[in-house]
Design a protein around this motif. Sequence first.
Motif, PDB file in Angstrom:
ATOM      1  N   ILE A  14      67.600 -27.423  44.629  1.00 33.16           N
ATOM      2  CA  ILE A  14      66.677 -27.879  43.581  1.00 33.16           C
ATOM      3  C   ILE A  14      65.462 -28.554  44.200  1.00 33.16           C
ATOM      4  CG2 ILE A  14      66.440 -29.510  41.646  1.00 33.16           C
ATOM      5  CD1 ILE A  14      69.478 -28.910  41.088  1.00 33.16           C
ATOM      6  N   GLN A  15      65.695 -29.392  45.213  1.00 29.90           N
ATOM      7  CA  GLN A  15      64.577 -30.087  45.857  1.00 29.90           C
ATOM      8  C   GLN A  15      63.651 -29.107  46.581  1.00 29.90           C
ATOM      9  OE1 GLN A  15      67.004 -32.793  48.054  1.00 29.90           O
ATOM     10  NE2 GLN A  15      67.326 -34.136  46.283  1.00 29.90           N
ATOM     11  N   LYS A  16      64.214 -28.011  47.084  1.00 32.16           N
ATOM     12  CA  LYS A  16      63.418 -27.001  47.792  1.00 32.16           C
ATOM     13  C   LYS A  16      62.879 -25.932  46.833  1.00 32.16           C
ATOM     14  CE  LYS A  16      64.142 -28.589  51.993  1.00 32.16           C
ATOM     15  NZ  LYS A  16      63.052 -29.208  52.754  1.00 32.16           N
ATOM     16  N   ASP A  17      63.065 -26.139  45.533  1.00 33.03           N
ATOM     17  CA  ASP A  17      62.643 -25.179  44.498  1.00 33.03           C
ATOM     18  C   ASP A  17      63.247 -23.808  44.762  1.00 33.03           C
ATOM     19  OD1 ASP A  17      61.426 -24.527  42.148  1.00 33.03           O
ATOM     20  OD2 ASP A  17      59.517 -23.982  43.055  1.00 33.03           O
ATOM     21  N   ASN A  18      64.537 -23.836  45.131  1.00 31.07           N
ATOM     22  CA  ASN A  18      65.233 -22.604  45.458  1.00 31.07           C
ATOM     23  C   ASN A  18      66.373 -22.325  44.476  1.00 31.07           C
ATOM     24  OD1 ASN A  18      65.609 -20.329  47.044  1.00 31.07           O
ATOM     25  ND2 ASN A  18      67.133 -21.320  48.352  1.00 31.07           N
ATOM     26  N   ALA A  19      66.303 -22.939  43.282  1.00 29.26           N
ATOM     27  CA  ALA A  19      67.322 -22.721  42.251  1.00 29.26           C
ATOM     28  C   ALA A  19      66.747 -21.728  41.247  1.00 29.26           C
ATOM     29  CB  ALA A  19      67.688 -24.044  41.582  1.00 29.26           C
ATOM     30  N   ARG A  20      67.064 -20.485  41.441  1.00 20.34           N
ATOM     31  CA  ARG A  20      66.388 -19.378  40.763  1.00 20.34           C
ATOM     32  C   ARG A  20      66.468 -19.454  39.229  1.00 20.34           C
ATOM     33  NH1 ARG A  20      68.678 -13.295  41.193  1.00 20.34           N
ATOM     34  NH2 ARG A  20      67.429 -12.371  39.531  1.00 20.34           N
ATOM     35  N   HIS A  21      67.626 -19.843  38.703  1.00 18.74           N
ATOM     36  CA  HIS A  21      67.821 -19.787  37.246  1.00 18.74           C
ATOM     37  C   HIS A  21      67.599 -21.136  36.558  1.00 18.74           C
ATOM     38  CE1 HIS A  21      69.537 -15.776  37.743  1.00 18.74           C
ATOM     39  NE2 HIS A  21      70.305 -16.267  38.703  1.00 18.74           N
ATOM     40  N   LEU A  22      67.384 -22.203  37.335  1.00 20.87           N
ATOM     41  CA  LEU A  22      67.425 -23.571  36.788  1.00 20.87           C
ATOM     42  C   LEU A  22      66.467 -23.790  35.627  1.00 20.87           C
ATOM     43  CD1 LEU A  22      68.430 -26.544  37.015  1.00 20.87           C
ATOM     44  CD2 LEU A  22      66.514 -26.924  38.566  1.00 20.87           C
ATOM     45  N   LYS A  23      65.180 -23.512  35.834  1.00 19.42           N
ATOM     46  CA  LYS A  23      64.181 -23.844  34.816  1.00 19.42           C
ATOM     47  C   LYS A  23      64.366 -23.024  33.555  1.00 19.42           C
ATOM     48  CE  LYS A  23      60.748 -25.504  38.102  1.00 19.42           C
ATOM     49  NZ  LYS A  23      59.496 -25.208  38.836  1.00 19.42           N
ATOM     50  N   LYS A  24      64.624 -21.740  33.726  1.00 20.52           N
ATOM     51  CA  LYS A  24      64.770 -20.864  32.555  1.00 20.52           C
ATOM     52  C   LYS A  24      66.014 -21.241  31.744  1.00 20.52           C
ATOM     53  CE  LYS A  24      64.589 -15.972  31.262  1.00 20.52           C
ATOM     54  NZ  LYS A  24      64.599 -14.583  31.754  1.00 20.52           N
ATOM     55  N   ALA A  25      67.131 -21.528  32.450  1.00 21.81           N
ATOM     56  CA  ALA A  25      68.370 -21.890  31.756  1.00 21.81           C
ATOM     57  C   ALA A  25      68.221 -23.230  31.046  1.00 21.81           C
ATOM     58  CB  ALA A  25      69.535 -21.945  32.747  1.00 21.81           C
ATOM     59  N   THR A  26      67.613 -24.197  31.729  1.00 18.02           N
ATOM     60  CA  THR A  26      67.434 -25.516  31.125  1.00 18.02           C
ATOM     61  C   THR A  26      66.588 -25.421  29.862  1.00 18.02           C
ATOM     62  OG1 THR A  26      67.609 -26.561  33.308  1.00 18.02           O
ATOM     63  CG2 THR A  26      66.613 -27.872  31.547  1.00 18.02           C
ATOM     64  N   LYS A  27      65.507 -24.636  29.944  1.00 15.05           N
ATOM     65  CA  LYS A  27      64.629 -24.461  28.776  1.00 15.05           C
ATOM     66  C   LYS A  27      65.402 -23.826  27.619  1.00 15.05           C
ATOM     67  CE  LYS A  27      60.168 -22.421  27.478  1.00 15.05           C
ATOM     68  NZ  LYS A  27      59.039 -21.575  27.910  1.00 15.05           N
ATOM     69  N   TYR A  28      66.261 -22.857  27.933  1.00 17.80           N
ATOM     70  CA  TYR A  28      67.040 -22.170  26.904  1.00 17.80           C
ATOM     71  C   TYR A  28      67.985 -23.146  26.190  1.00 17.80           C
ATOM     72  CZ  TYR A  28      70.426 -18.942  24.819  1.00 17.80           C
ATOM     73  OH  TYR A  28      71.237 -18.275  23.944  1.00 17.80           O
ATOM     74  N   TYR A  29      68.720 -23.949  26.978  1.00 14.07           N
ATOM     75  CA  TYR A  29      69.680 -24.882  26.369  1.00 14.07           C
ATOM     76  C   TYR A  29      68.971 -26.034  25.655  1.00 14.07           C
ATOM     77  CZ  TYR A  29      73.335 -22.314  28.800  1.00 14.07           C
ATOM     78  OH  TYR A  29      74.179 -21.317  29.219  1.00 14.07           O
ATOM     79  N   GLU A  30      67.806 -26.424  26.136  1.00 12.51           N
ATOM     80  CA  GLU A  30      67.040 -27.467  25.433  1.00 12.51           C
ATOM     81  C   GLU A  30      66.617 -26.984  24.049  1.00 12.51           C
ATOM     82  OE1 GLU A  30      63.881 -28.566  28.065  1.00 12.51           O
ATOM     83  OE2 GLU A  30      65.083 -30.093  29.095  1.00 12.51           O
ATOM     84  N   ALA A  31      66.215 -25.707  23.949  1.00 13.78           N
ATOM     85  CA  ALA A  31      65.835 -25.152  22.643  1.00 13.78           C
ATOM     86  C   ALA A  31      67.035 -25.142  21.695  1.00 13.78           C
ATOM     87  CB  ALA A  31      65.281 -23.738  22.819  1.00 13.78           C
ATOM     88  N   LEU A  32      68.225 -24.776  22.219  1.00 19.78           N
ATOM     89  CA  LEU A  32      69.440 -24.813  21.396  1.00 19.78           C
ATOM     90  C   LEU A  32      69.764 -26.247  20.974  1.00 19.78           C
ATOM     91  CD1 LEU A  32      71.969 -22.360  23.149  1.00 19.78           C
ATOM     92  CD2 LEU A  32      70.624 -21.956  21.095  1.00 19.78           C
ATOM     93  N   ALA A  33      69.624 -27.183  21.909  1.00 22.67           N
ATOM     94  CA  ALA A  33      69.940 -28.587  21.609  1.00 22.67           C
ATOM     95  C   ALA A  33      69.038 -29.123  20.505  1.00 22.67           C
ATOM     96  CB  ALA A  33      69.799 -29.437  22.875  1.00 22.67           C
ATOM     97  N   ASN A  34      67.765 -28.786  20.574  1.00 16.92           N
ATOM     98  CA  ASN A  34      66.831 -29.265  19.542  1.00 16.92           C
ATOM     99  C   ASN A  34      67.136 -28.646  18.175  1.00 16.92           C
ATOM    100  OD1 ASN A  34      65.023 -31.170  20.835  1.00 16.92           O
ATOM    101  ND2 ASN A  34      64.364 -29.469  22.114  1.00 16.92           N
ATOM    102  N   ARG A  35      67.537 -27.383  18.163  1.00 17.28           N
ATOM    103  CA  ARG A  35      67.931 -26.762  16.887  1.00 17.28           C
ATOM    104  C   ARG A  35      69.155 -27.474  16.299  1.00 17.28           C
ATOM    105  NH1 ARG A  35      68.832 -20.688  18.308  1.00 17.28           N
ATOM    106  NH2 ARG A  35      70.126 -20.833  16.430  1.00 17.28           N
ATOM    107  N   ALA A  36      70.140 -27.775  17.147  1.00 16.54           N
ATOM    108  CA  ALA A  36      71.339 -28.470  16.664  1.00 16.54           C
ATOM    109  C   ALA A  36      70.986 -29.865  16.155  1.00 16.54           C
ATOM    110  CB  ALA A  36      72.383 -28.556  17.783  1.00 16.54           C
ATOM    111  N   ALA A  37      70.119 -30.572  16.923  1.00 13.59           N
ATOM    112  CA  ALA A  37      69.764 -31.950  16.565  1.00 13.59           C
ATOM    113  C   ALA A  37      69.040 -32.013  15.219  1.00 13.59           C
ATOM    114  CB  ALA A  37      68.900 -32.563  17.663  1.00 13.59           C
ATOM    115  N   VAL A  38      68.163 -31.039  14.950  1.00 12.27           N
ATOM    116  CA  VAL A  38      67.416 -31.020  13.684  1.00 12.27           C
ATOM    117  C   VAL A  38      68.369 -31.020  12.493  1.00 12.27           C
ATOM    118  CG1 VAL A  38      66.014 -29.497  12.214  1.00 12.27           C
ATOM    119  CG2 VAL A  38      65.282 -30.000  14.549  1.00 12.27           C
ATOM    120  N   ASN A  39      69.509 -30.321  12.641  1.00 12.79           N
ATOM    121  CA  ASN A  39      70.455 -30.204  11.534  1.00 12.79           C
ATOM    122  C   ASN A  39      71.600 -31.213  11.599  1.00 12.79           C
ATOM    123  OD1 ASN A  39      69.709 -27.877   9.706  1.00 12.79           O
ATOM    124  ND2 ASN A  39      69.499 -26.912  11.708  1.00 12.79           N
ATOM    125  N   GLY A  40      71.543 -32.128  12.562  1.00 11.68           N
ATOM    126  CA  GLY A  40      72.587 -33.152  12.653  1.00 11.68           C
ATOM    127  C   GLY A  40      73.895 -32.655  13.226  1.00 11.68           C
TER     128      GLY A  40
END
Length: 674
Positions: A317-343
């Motif tokens: 991660i520190q060497k920016d060599n985690a290929r899927h990290l940013k895309k996966a994190t963004k995907y789960y953050e979008a799911l988390a926000n959808r869940a949070a909106v509905n409680g």
Amino acid sequence: MSTYQEFIQQNEDHDGIRCSWNLWPSSRLEATRLVVPVSCLYTPLKERPDLPPVQYEPVLCSRANCKAVLNPLCQVDFRAKIWACNFCFQRNSFPPSYAGISEVNQPAELMPQFSTIEYIVQRGPPTPLIFLYVVDTCLEEEDLQALKESLQMSLSLLPPNALVGLITFGRMIQIHELSCEGMAKSFVFRGTKELTPKQIQEMLGLMKPATSGQQGKPLAPHDAAASCRFLQPVQAVDMNLTDLLGELQRDPWPVPQGKRPLRSTGIALSIAIGLLEGTFPNTGARVMLFTGGPPTQGPGMVVGDELKTPIRSWHDIQKDNARHLKKATKYYEALANRAAVNGHSVDIYACALDQTGLLEMKCLSNLTGGHIVMGDSFNTSLFKQTFQRVFSKDYNGEFRMAFGGTLEVKTSRELKVSGAIGPCVSLNTKGPCVSDNEMGVGGTCQWKICSLTPATTLALYFEVVNQHNAPVPQGGRGAIQFVTQYQHSNTQRRIRVTTIARNWADAQSQIQHIESSFDQEASAVLMARLGVFKAESEEGPDVLRWLDRQLIRLFMFHLRRSPFLQVFNNSPDESSYYRHHFVRQDLTQSLIMIQPILYSYSFYGPPEPVLLDSSSILPDRILLMDTFFQLVIYHGEVRIKCLYYESGAPILTDDVSLQVFMDHLKKLAVSSSA
């Protein structure tokens, strides 16, 4: 006259509040000179057996941008039946139902002992509890069998009217229909194709069919819920679901040698959240994910299926060599926000010897108040007992869990709220008490807390905005009100209101009083939360430099070396797990995390606390260390057994010891340059 220590303890027991300062500096300038900001730890649902809820709704201030709740600090004219709001000074008439009040016949909310009060809201239909199990079937046979038994056990702990659903996943995702008798029926989805919420709801029959020239429309929530075959009352499907769980098989797709199983965790969660969005929006619900490995295909994948490619490390991660990290994190953050909106909250139960993607998925639980449990196997007493505790009950025999909460903070005009740190998301509510100086999740005076327990604790930070040349009148008090609305586990809507006040003090003439009002324990936890919040978004060395500037003043030596800030020797998943727990636990548990407790047992007297340092290891002592996450027992040489210490072998660390730190601190304290 009680001491400050007694006052502090009384406030924690009574209101679930611990303030960093119990006298507040009366101007912005004086407040900025304090190392620790005016702040507090607040436990909204702190258990109070002596606090029965009242069966009526709160009386609110009539000013549109205030709406503070009537409380013991308000001035009341009993003859004219008028009360003055202690936040905006608006004069309000009591409602007709209060016509009989007098100085000797006061409602509970005006009595000093009810600085915290809970109201039952009678409006609206009751809503059931909802539990949606999302189960990974790419497990070893022994692990899957143990998990199935735990899930079957949990059904017996749910209320008969609770709704329950089941989704299983591996390479494909299956949503099991629970209402059909005599045959197993499920809807199957590909694990590689991303679907919109609308597509999911259309496929599951949660939308009206499209007519010519028009698109399908969502069913009304009541109709969608009534027609949902995937969420059914426990009492109606208990036997069916028990049998279904018992018959679950491992994912049937073969896994070639040198490969990981194909695990479609991202799509499974997307379907679970989409199902609840379409049936029970704005209603308390738990998505409970049980996973035994990382997502390896489709949206949200964390690592590929080749075993020769290891899952990302902190070094990657520190060497920016985690290929899927940013895309996966963004995907789960979008799911988390959808869940949070509905409680809706999302729990993650991750049991595997390797990492499971908690780093990328942590936002699902962090933003929605869900649990994170991390272990080696589902077939351990640690997991089984922890899972059982999720369903523990209080002194009334009701679940220690609440749903769909919102917390609103109101302040008197000399204060503004800077932000909150805890399992919450911003509701972006602006108002006169919102500070531009953000700390934690700021820019709002309201937060959504999708799931709470009696231990859920938020840290709240405030800014003193009173100008130095406009002093607060002698004897003036600042006030804060916390209004928590939530769905109780018995399906009632409730509102808990806590109102506190503290005296203002002039730092030039009353500095000794301000110092004596300092709560070191609360301040240590409040500053540690800021450090952990920074560690999630800033570079590690920068956070440690910030902490070092606070360290000498607050003496938080062990926090610097803790897994909350140091990632050395911890995987990204482990760091996410430790931080998740720290930002939600109450003061006592947080203090144990910051500085583990070490007790020494000997043949010569009762147990005693000792310094958390290798100098405490002696041949004729037994040591017990509680770190919150682990209990470690050391048996001295006399007892032969030894866990972490070889007789005569020095213990080497990568940092200075506590004793060296203390010696250096003493030198600094007496030197002229200190």
